[in-house]
Write an enzyme that holds these catalytic residues in place. Structure first.
Site, PDB file in Angstrom:
ATOM      1  N   LYS A   1      26.229 -21.065  -2.929  1.00 28.56           N
ATOM      2  CA  LYS A   1      27.284 -22.083  -2.836  1.00 28.56           C
ATOM      3  C   LYS A   1      28.621 -21.621  -3.448  1.00 28.56           C
ATOM      4  O   LYS A   1      29.327 -20.864  -2.821  1.00 28.56           O
ATOM      5  CB  LYS A   1      26.789 -23.405  -3.437  1.00 28.56           C
ATOM      6  CG  LYS A   1      25.667 -23.999  -2.566  1.00 28.56           C
ATOM      7  CD  LYS A   1      25.363 -25.445  -2.810  1.00 28.56           C
ATOM      8  CE  LYS A   1      24.465 -25.983  -1.689  1.00 28.56           C
ATOM      9  NZ  LYS A   1      23.137 -26.377  -2.094  1.00 28.56           N
TER      10      LYS A   1
ATOM     11  N   PHE B   1      14.595 -29.167  -4.029  1.00 27.75           N
ATOM     12  CA  PHE B   1      15.275 -28.724  -2.811  1.00 27.75           C
ATOM     13  C   PHE B   1      15.613 -27.249  -2.952  1.00 27.75           C
ATOM     14  O   PHE B   1      16.257 -26.844  -3.913  1.00 27.75           O
ATOM     15  CB  PHE B   1      16.567 -29.504  -2.532  1.00 27.75           C
ATOM     16  CG  PHE B   1      17.199 -29.104  -1.230  1.00 27.75           C
ATOM     17  CD1 PHE B   1      16.744 -29.646  -0.036  1.00 27.75           C
ATOM     18  CD2 PHE B   1      18.189 -28.139  -1.183  1.00 27.75           C
ATOM     19  CE1 PHE B   1      17.290 -29.244   1.182  1.00 27.75           C
ATOM     20  CE2 PHE B   1      18.738 -27.733   0.036  1.00 27.75           C
ATOM     21  CZ  PHE B   1      18.287 -28.295   1.218  1.00 27.75           C
TER      22      PHE B   1
ATOM     23  N   ASP C   1      16.654 -22.212 -10.136  1.00 25.43           N
ATOM     24  CA  ASP C   1      17.479 -22.338  -8.930  1.00 25.43           C
ATOM     25  C   ASP C   1      18.763 -23.057  -9.327  1.00 25.43           C
ATOM     26  O   ASP C   1      18.781 -24.280  -9.477  1.00 25.43           O
ATOM     27  CB  ASP C   1      16.723 -23.098  -7.830  1.00 25.43           C
ATOM     28  CG  ASP C   1      17.566 -23.241  -6.553  1.00 25.43           C
ATOM     29  OD1 ASP C   1      18.771 -22.947  -6.606  1.00 25.43           O
ATOM     30  OD2 ASP C   1      17.003 -23.653  -5.516  1.00 25.43           O
TER      31      ASP C   1
HETATM   32  C1  PLP Z   1      21.895 -26.011  -1.283  1.00 20.96           C
HETATM   33  C2  PLP Z   1      20.738 -25.551  -2.066  1.00 20.96           C
HETATM   34  C3  PLP Z   1      19.882 -24.526  -1.588  1.00 20.96           C
HETATM   35  C4  PLP Z   1      20.019 -23.942  -0.212  1.00 20.96           C
HETATM   36  O1  PLP Z   1      21.243 -23.342   0.053  1.00 20.96           O
HETATM   37  P1  PLP Z   1      21.701 -23.112   1.571  1.00 20.96           P
HETATM   38  O2  PLP Z   1      22.943 -22.291   1.441  1.00 20.96           O
HETATM   39  O3  PLP Z   1      21.954 -24.477   2.159  1.00 20.96           O
HETATM   40  O4  PLP Z   1      20.597 -22.411   2.257  1.00 20.96           O
HETATM   41  C5  PLP Z   1      18.867 -24.099  -2.418  1.00 20.96           C
HETATM   42  N1  PLP Z   1      18.656 -24.648  -3.634  1.00 20.96           N
HETATM   43  C6  PLP Z   1      19.454 -25.641  -4.108  1.00 20.96           C
HETATM   44  C7  PLP Z   1      19.182 -26.190  -5.478  1.00 20.96           C
HETATM   45  C8  PLP Z   1      20.491 -26.138  -3.337  1.00 20.96           C
HETATM   46  O5  PLP Z   1      21.232 -27.160  -3.797  1.00 20.96           O
END
Ligand code: PLP
Length: 400
Positions: A254, A140, A225
Site C-alpha cells: 500500500k 484480511f 501483516d
Molecule cells: C490490503 C491488504 C492486503 C492486500 O493487499 P492488496 O494490494 O490488495 O493485494 C493484505 N493485508 C492487509 C492487512 C491489507 O490491508
C-alpha cells in the site's frame, strides 16, 4: 460528461466485484479529490491507506516521471540501479536485514507464507508437507486462493474451492488460543497488529507481546501483516511498535509507494528470507526500477515530512472530536493514529447510508463490515481540515 455517463459505461463492461460509492474521481491533490463534475471532496479512505503521503505528492510524482524517462523495467534477470538503494534505505529505516520485493499486498503475503513454510522445512525441521500456519479470525490478507483459504469471511471463499490446506485459525485477541493451537509442525503465526478490513479492530494491550513470546518459546515465526497498519497509519512507523517486539518478518505494501505504483515487500531476519535460492520464487515486475525509485521517495516523504508524528497527534485530535459528537447511533470509537473506526449500533441501519450522506457533504468514507465507518485520511491532513470535516461528520452522525 456527467458522472452518470461514466458509471453507465463502467456498469456495462466491468465485472461486478465492487460496489463503489457513485463518485467519479478525476484528480487529486493531498487530502482532496475532485470528481468529473467539479465537486471537491476530502478523502477519508486514502485508498485503504495506500496514499498516506497524500494524492499525487509532488516529490513522488517527480521521481516517478524522472525514473520513467530513464528505465521502467529490467526484470530480475538483470540488476537495476534503484533496487539496491531501496533495500539499503529500508534496512536503515526498519532495522531489518533482508527484503523481498513484490507488487501487490497479496503477493507479499503469499511470499511470506512461502518463506515461512520453507523455513519450517529447512530450518525448523518440520516433516515434508506438514507445515502449519496459524492465522486469526476476521483477518484480511488479500484475495488469492491461498489467502482466502484462511479467511473467516464466507463470501471471500464462496464458490472458489478447493481451498489451500495447511492453515489453522484462532480467535484474534486471544493469546491462549494461539498457545493451544501450536504443534511441533507450526511454522508461523501471521497477524495484523490492527485489523483494517476487519473493522479497525485494535487488540487489547499486551496481546502482541504475549503472542510474540509464545511464538519465540515454540520456535514459531511471528509475522506481522502491516500492509494497512504500517508506514505511519497507526501513529508509529509500524503498529507492532506499540508493544516491545521485533517480528521475525513484516509484510508491507500500500503506502510503500504513496499510492503511485504497486510496490510491496517482505522484511525479515536473514534466517527467514535466506531460505530462498535462485529460481525458488519471483515476479516479473517485483523490484523494478520504477517501483523501487517511487518507494524510496515515498519512504523519504513519510519521514522527512513527519507524517508519522502527524498521524499520532492528529489521530488523537480526530478521535477526541468524534467522541464529542455524542450520537446515539455510535457504539464505539476506536483506533490508533489516523486509523479510526466508528462502530454503529445495530439500530443505526448500517454504515453505508452514513457514508452516502457524508459524500453528499463532501467527505469520502467507506463502510467496512456493514456497521463500521473507517476514517483514515492521508497523513498530510491538517487540523483545520479535520475541523472542517468534523462539522459535517457531526451532522451526519446525528441524522435520524
Ligand atoms: C490490503 C491488504 C492486503 C492486500 O493487499 P492488496 O494490494 O490488495 O493485494 C493484505 N493485508 C492487509 C492487512 C491489507 O490491508
Amino acid at each position: 460528461m456527467l458522472a452518470n455517463e461514466y458509471i453507465a459505461i463502467e456498469e456495462k463492461y466491468g465485472a461486478n466485484n465492487y460496489h463503489p460509492l457513485d463518485v467519479v474521481i478525476e484528480k487529486g491533490d493531498g487530502v482532496w479529490v475532485h470528481d468529473v463534475e467539479g465537486k471537491k471532496y476530502l478523502d477519508c479512505l486514502a485508498a485503504y491507506s495506500a496514499v498516506n503521503q497524500g494524492h499525487c505528492h509532488p516529490r513522488i510524482i517527480n521521481v516517478l516521471k524522472e525514473q520513467a524517462d530513464k528505465i521502467t523495467l529490467t526484470s530480475r534477470a538483470f540488476r537495476n540501479s534503484q533496487l539496491p538503494f531501496l533495500y539499503k534505505e529500508l534496512s536503515e529505516l526498519t532495522g531489518y536485514e533482508m527484503f523481498l520485493p513484490m507488487n501487490s499486498g497479496a503477493e507479499a503475503v503469499e511470499t511470506a507464507i512461502k518463506a515461512a513454510r520453507k523455513w519450517g522445512y529447512k530450518v525448523k525441521g518440520i516433516p515434508e508437507n506438514k507445515a502449519e500456519i496459524i492465522t486469526c479470525t476476521n483477518n484480511f490478507g488479500g484475495r488469492t486462493i491461498t489467502i482466502i483459504s484462511f479467511s473467516t469471511e464466507e463470501q471471500y471463499k464462496n464458490g472458489f474451492g478447493p481451498l489451500t490446506p495447511g492453515f489453522k485459525i484462532v480467535e484474534y485477541g486471544n493469546a491462549k488460543a494461539l498457545e493451544e493451537a501450536i504443534t511441533e509442525n507450526t511454522a508461523a503465526f501471521i497477524v495484523e497488529p490492527i485489523q483494517g478490513e476487519g473493522g479497525v479492530i485494535v487488540p487489547r494491550d499486551g496481546y502482541l507481546k504475549e503472542t510474540y513470546e509464545i511464538c519465540s518459546k515454540n520456535n514459531v515465526l511471528f509475522i506481522a501483516d502491516e500492509i494497512q497498519s504500517g508506514l505511519g497509519r497507526s501513529g508509529k512507523l509500524f503498529a507492532y511498535q506499540y508493544e516491545d517486539i521485533t517480528p521475525d518478518a513484516v509484510i508491507i505494501g500500500k503506502a510503500l509507494s504513496g499510492g503511485c505504483y504497486p510496490v510491496s515487500a517482505v522484511l525479515a531476519r536473514k534466517e527467514v528470507l535466506g531460505v530462498f535460492n535462485p529460481g525458488d520464487h519471483g515476479s516479473t515486475f517485483g523490484g523494478n526500477p520504477l517501483g523501487a525509485a517511487v518507494a524510496r521517495e515515498a519512504l523519504k516523504v513519510l519521514v522527512e515530512e513527519k507524517l508519522i508524528e502527524n498521524s499520532s497527534e492528529l489521530g488523537n485530535y480526530f478521535r477526541s472530536k468524534l467522541k464529542d459528537v455524542n450520537s446515539n447511533h455510535v457504539k464505539e470509537i476506536r483506533g490508533k493514529g489516523l486509523f479510526i473506526g466508528v462502530e454503529l449500533n445495530d439500530e443505526a441501519g448500517g454504515a453505508r447510508r452514513f457514508c452516502e450522506a457524508l459524500m453528499q457533504k463532501g467527505i469520502l468514507c467507506k463502510e467496512t463490515h456493514d456497521n463500521v465507518i473507517r476514517f483514515a485520511p492521508p497523513l498530510v491532513i491538517k487540523k483545520e481540515e479535520i475541523d472542517w470535516a468534523m462539522e459535517r461528520i457531526g451532522e451526519v452522525l446525528n441524522m435520524e
